[in-house]
Design a protein around this motif. Structure first.
Motif, PDB file in Angstrom:
ATOM      1  N   SER A 239       0.323  -1.243   0.003  1.00 11.62           N
ATOM      2  CA  SER A 239      -0.015   0.005   0.010  1.00 11.62           C
ATOM      3  C   SER A 239       0.725   1.212  -0.336  1.00 11.62           C
ATOM      4  CB  SER A 239      -0.894  -0.071   1.258  1.00 11.62           C
ATOM      5  OG  SER A 239      -0.174  -0.127   2.456  1.00 11.62           O
ATOM      6  N   GLY A 240       1.990   1.332   0.657  1.00  3.88           N
ATOM      7  CA  GLY A 240       3.186   2.135   0.574  1.00  3.88           C
ATOM      8  C   GLY A 240       4.493   1.890   0.870  1.00  3.88           C
ATOM      9  N   ILE A 241       5.346   3.026   0.347  1.00  3.63           N
ATOM     10  CA  ILE A 241       6.647   2.618   0.884  1.00  3.63           C
ATOM     11  C   ILE A 241       7.293   3.518   1.620  1.00  3.63           C
ATOM     12  CG2 ILE A 241       9.293   1.763  -0.377  1.00  3.63           C
ATOM     13  CD1 ILE A 241       7.327  -0.347  -0.701  1.00  3.63           C
ATOM     14  N   LEU A 242       7.696   3.664   2.664  1.00  3.97           N
ATOM     15  CA  LEU A 242       8.203   4.628   2.992  1.00  3.97           C
ATOM     16  C   LEU A 242       9.943   4.701   3.148  1.00  3.97           C
ATOM     17  CD1 LEU A 242       6.984   3.688   7.486  1.00  3.97           C
ATOM     18  CD2 LEU A 242       6.475   5.656   5.497  1.00  3.97           C
ATOM     19  N   ASN A 243       9.789   6.178   2.994  1.00  3.03           N
ATOM     20  CA  ASN A 243      11.367   6.863   2.099  1.00  3.03           C
ATOM     21  C   ASN A 243      11.555   7.814   3.478  1.00  3.03           C
ATOM     22  OD1 ASN A 243      14.074   7.230   0.889  1.00  3.03           O
ATOM     23  ND2 ASN A 243      12.902   8.328  -0.515  1.00  3.03           N
ATOM     24  N   PHE A 244      12.956   6.946   4.549  1.00  2.00           N
ATOM     25  CA  PHE A 244      13.323   8.377   5.205  1.00  2.00           C
ATOM     26  C   PHE A 244      14.699   7.962   4.707  1.00  2.00           C
ATOM     27  CE2 PHE A 244      10.870   4.653   8.087  1.00  2.00           C
ATOM     28  CZ  PHE A 244       9.691   6.340   8.576  1.00  2.00           C
ATOM     29  N   LEU A 245      14.554   9.413   4.437  1.00  2.00           N
ATOM     30  CA  LEU A 245      16.282  10.431   3.584  1.00  2.00           C
ATOM     31  C   LEU A 245      17.340   9.958   4.867  1.00  2.00           C
ATOM     32  CD1 LEU A 245      14.557  13.052   1.864  1.00  2.00           C
ATOM     33  CD2 LEU A 245      15.019  10.612   1.101  1.00  2.00           C
ATOM     34  N   ARG A 246      18.630  10.548   4.441  1.00  3.86           N
ATOM     35  CA  ARG A 246      19.496  10.320   4.872  1.00  3.86           C
ATOM     36  C   ARG A 246      19.766  12.175   5.626  1.00  3.86           C
ATOM     37  NH1 ARG A 246      21.577   5.652   7.053  1.00  3.86           N
ATOM     38  NH2 ARG A 246      22.134   4.132   5.154  1.00  3.86           N
ATOM     39  N   PRO A 247      20.297  12.327   7.097  1.00  6.35           N
ATOM     40  CA  PRO A 247      20.993  13.840   6.736  1.00  6.35           C
ATOM     41  C   PRO A 247      20.945  14.701   5.730  1.00  6.35           C
ATOM     42  CG  PRO A 247      21.610  12.137   9.065  1.00  6.35           C
ATOM     43  CD  PRO A 247      21.073  11.329   7.494  1.00  6.35           C
ATOM     44  N   GLN A 248      22.114  14.366   5.313  1.00  7.10           N
ATOM     45  CA  GLN A 248      22.117  14.706   3.935  1.00  7.10           C
ATOM     46  C   GLN A 248      21.203  15.511   2.970  1.00  7.10           C
ATOM     47  OE1 GLN A 248      24.888  11.602   2.688  1.00  7.10           O
ATOM     48  NE2 GLN A 248      24.470  12.086   0.871  1.00  7.10           N
ATOM     49  N   ASN A 249      20.659  14.459   3.131  1.00 10.95           N
ATOM     50  CA  ASN A 249      19.047  14.809   1.764  1.00 10.95           C
ATOM     51  C   ASN A 249      18.299  15.589   2.290  1.00 10.95           C
ATOM     52  OD1 ASN A 249      19.682  11.638   1.370  1.00 10.95           O
ATOM     53  ND2 ASN A 249      20.140  12.516  -0.441  1.00 10.95           N
ATOM     54  N   ILE A 250      18.343  15.472   3.391  1.00  5.69           N
ATOM     55  CA  ILE A 250      17.681  16.722   4.481  1.00  5.69           C
ATOM     56  C   ILE A 250      18.341  18.329   3.543  1.00  5.69           C
ATOM     57  CG2 ILE A 250      16.302  17.829   6.276  1.00  5.69           C
ATOM     58  CD1 ILE A 250      14.758  15.359   5.017  1.00  5.69           C
ATOM     59  N   ILE A 251      19.845  17.953   4.573  1.00  2.00           N
ATOM     60  CA  ILE A 251      20.478  19.305   4.481  1.00  2.00           C
ATOM     61  C   ILE A 251      20.353  19.975   2.844  1.00  2.00           C
ATOM     62  CG2 ILE A 251      22.787  20.104   4.990  1.00  2.00           C
ATOM     63  CD1 ILE A 251      23.097  18.188   6.972  1.00  2.00           C
ATOM     64  N   GLU A 252      20.649  18.800   2.263  1.00  2.00           N
ATOM     65  CA  GLU A 252      20.864  19.365   0.816  1.00  2.00           C
ATOM     66  C   GLU A 252      19.732  19.233  -0.152  1.00  2.00           C
ATOM     67  OE1 GLU A 252      22.438  15.514  -1.010  1.00  2.00           O
ATOM     68  OE2 GLU A 252      24.690  16.478  -0.029  1.00  2.00           O
ATOM     69  N   GLN A 253      18.037  19.045   0.491  1.00  2.84           N
ATOM     70  CA  GLN A 253      16.676  19.129  -0.101  1.00  2.84           C
ATOM     71  C   GLN A 253      16.956  18.687  -1.482  1.00  2.84           C
ATOM     72  OE1 GLN A 253      13.636  20.715   1.206  1.00  2.84           O
ATOM     73  NE2 GLN A 253      14.893  20.321   3.007  1.00  2.84           N
ATOM     74  N   SER A 254      17.945  17.119  -1.120  1.00  4.38           N
ATOM     75  CA  SER A 254      17.485  16.207  -2.786  1.00  4.38           C
ATOM     76  C   SER A 254      16.430  15.470  -2.778  1.00  4.38           C
ATOM     77  CB  SER A 254      19.329  16.234  -2.720  1.00  4.38           C
ATOM     78  OG  SER A 254      19.888  14.776  -1.795  1.00  4.38           O
ATOM     79  N   HIS A 255      17.614  13.965  -2.692  1.00  5.47           N
ATOM     80  CA  HIS A 255      16.722  12.497  -3.636  1.00  5.47           C
ATOM     81  C   HIS A 255      17.554  11.370  -2.970  1.00  5.47           C
ATOM     82  CE1 HIS A 255      18.153  13.333  -7.240  1.00  5.47           C
ATOM     83  NE2 HIS A 255      17.644  12.199  -6.941  1.00  5.47           N
ATOM     84  N   ASN A 256      16.626  10.434  -3.173  1.00  3.11           N
ATOM     85  CA  ASN A 256      17.909   9.271  -2.847  1.00  3.11           C
ATOM     86  C   ASN A 256      17.174   8.710  -4.237  1.00  3.11           C
ATOM     87  OD1 ASN A 256      15.271   8.246  -1.657  1.00  3.11           O
ATOM     88  ND2 ASN A 256      16.047   7.802   0.246  1.00  3.11           N
ATOM     89  N   MET A 257      17.406   6.794  -4.178  1.00  5.71           N
ATOM     90  CA  MET A 257      17.442   6.472  -4.938  1.00  5.71           C
ATOM     91  C   MET A 257      16.086   5.654  -5.278  1.00  5.71           C
ATOM     92  SD  MET A 257      20.865   3.395  -4.927  1.00  5.71           S
ATOM     93  CE  MET A 257      20.231   2.959  -6.249  1.00  5.71           C
ATOM     94  N   ARG A 258      15.102   5.695  -3.802  1.00  2.31           N
ATOM     95  CA  ARG A 258      13.675   5.349  -3.399  1.00  2.31           C
ATOM     96  C   ARG A 258      13.109   6.321  -4.157  1.00  2.31           C
ATOM     97  NH1 ARG A 258      14.887   4.324   0.824  1.00  2.31           N
ATOM     98  NH2 ARG A 258      15.368   2.594   1.227  1.00  2.31           N
TER      99      ARG A 258
END
Length: 344
Positions: A239-258
């Protein structure tokens, strides 16, 4: 005329390098790949002593792979050498590699000079920045920092998904209509998942999760590797896939592979909110975002009783992925265009 490229990186299951290896071949490049991580890991992971030595003086484990890479590159003389991250390669090695190719490139799936976690980088990565002709990063902000701080050629190529994989609906009860977390353990992710105990989450990852979550009645751990087809099937079926970002992604306001894999495989992306992700997928139409555990709980509860909206967001996210060309075939074509520009 066939062009040749030597790709140096890690080629374990799920590795980003595998996508570029495959798709450069489809673009009629003669591709040679060498795993520069596996030989190092084999030596350092033998026992506790070798791991300790690696922590104190990792360079002694890099000598052999650097020598073999120089020998191989001298024999091949590829047109292009593409290094993924490059923790194992000495800056002096890169200077020599430049003599054996026309273009030396780097793709770093982490930050190249700010390391937020163990294994994200080392002194070799930082000291080698100036030796590459081209830098590629998943983050636009990192590219801007590289250009500003190091005056190097840098281009953004976001992560993507393997569009050749077609997900199939699973019949497994722990996948079907469940909220899943698929990923590596860290303390921050552990705390967040423990705060979601009321939602009957299913967790897939390394065995350390089993130890950390064993006392929680409503959270189930599954020691099943989910790669490629299995991973895609899970995205579609859950029903859904959780995506908890790494601290660097939050700081950069970026994304990850997921960020791209879940919608690309017809899944519902439930991710921490960042500027880049909002540009890639529209909130509450193509993906779901949150800033806090409280907001996440509210959204999980809401969508639990609105299955029709879940199906619609899944379809919209997948449609956006296809129309926007978020697959790795297009990512490789983009990298290819930058490389060709500097080969002219």
């Amino acid at each position: 005329m066939t062009k040749s490229i030597l790709i140096l990186g890690s080629f374990s299951k799920g590795a980003l390098e595998l996508q570029y290896e495959k798709n450069f071949t489809l673009l009629n490049w003669a591709v040679k790949s060498i795993d520069i991580q596996l030989p190092v890991n084999y030596k350092k992971d033998r026992n506790g002593l070798t791991k300790l030595i690696h922590c104190v003086n990792p360079s002694i484990y890099y000598n052999n792979i650097n020598r073999s890479i120089l020998i191989e590159s001298a024999l091949l003389k590829p047109l292009v050498i593409l290094v993924f991250k490059g923790m194992e390669l000495f800056p002096e090695t890169l200077l020599e590699l430049r003599k054996h190719c026309k273009l030396l490139c780097n793709y770093n799936p982490d930050h190249p000079f700010k390391f937020y976690s163990k294994g994200a980088g080392n002194i070799n990565v930082v000291n080698s920045i100036k030796h590459f002709d081209l830098h590629f990063s998943y983050s636009e902000n990192i590219c801007k920092q590289l250009i500003k701080d190091y005056q190097v050629n840098s281009y953004c190529i976001p992560f993507g998904y393997d569009e050749t994989i077609k997900p199939i609906k699973s019949k497994s009860s722990h996948l079907l209509e469940q909220v899943l977390f698929i990923g590596a353990w860290d303390k921050d992710r552990e705390l967040k998942i423990k705060n979601l105990n009321e939602f009957n989450l299913q967790v897939f990852g390394s065995n350390i999760w089993n130890k950390k979550l064993r006392r929680l009645k409503n959270i189930s751990y599954h020691n099943e590797p989910l790669y490629a087809q299995d991973y895609a099937n899970a995205c579609l079926s859950a029903s859904g896939i959780l995506n908890f970002l790494r601290p660097q992604n939050i700081i950069e306001q970026s994304h990850n592979m997921r960020t791209f894999e879940v919608p690309g495989y017809n899944g519902l992306l439930i991710s921490e909110r960042t500027e880049e992700q909002l540009d890639f997928f529209e909130e509450d139409k193509e993906a779901i975002y949150f800033d806090s555990i409280e907001e996440l709980k509210d959204k999980l509860q809401f969508y639990k009783v609105h299955e029709g909206l879940v199906s619609k967001i899944k379809a919209n996210g997948n449609d956006r992925s296809i129309k926007s060309g978020y697959g790795y075939q297009n990512r490789t074509k983009l990298m290819n265009s930058y490389i060709n520009k500097y080969l002219e």
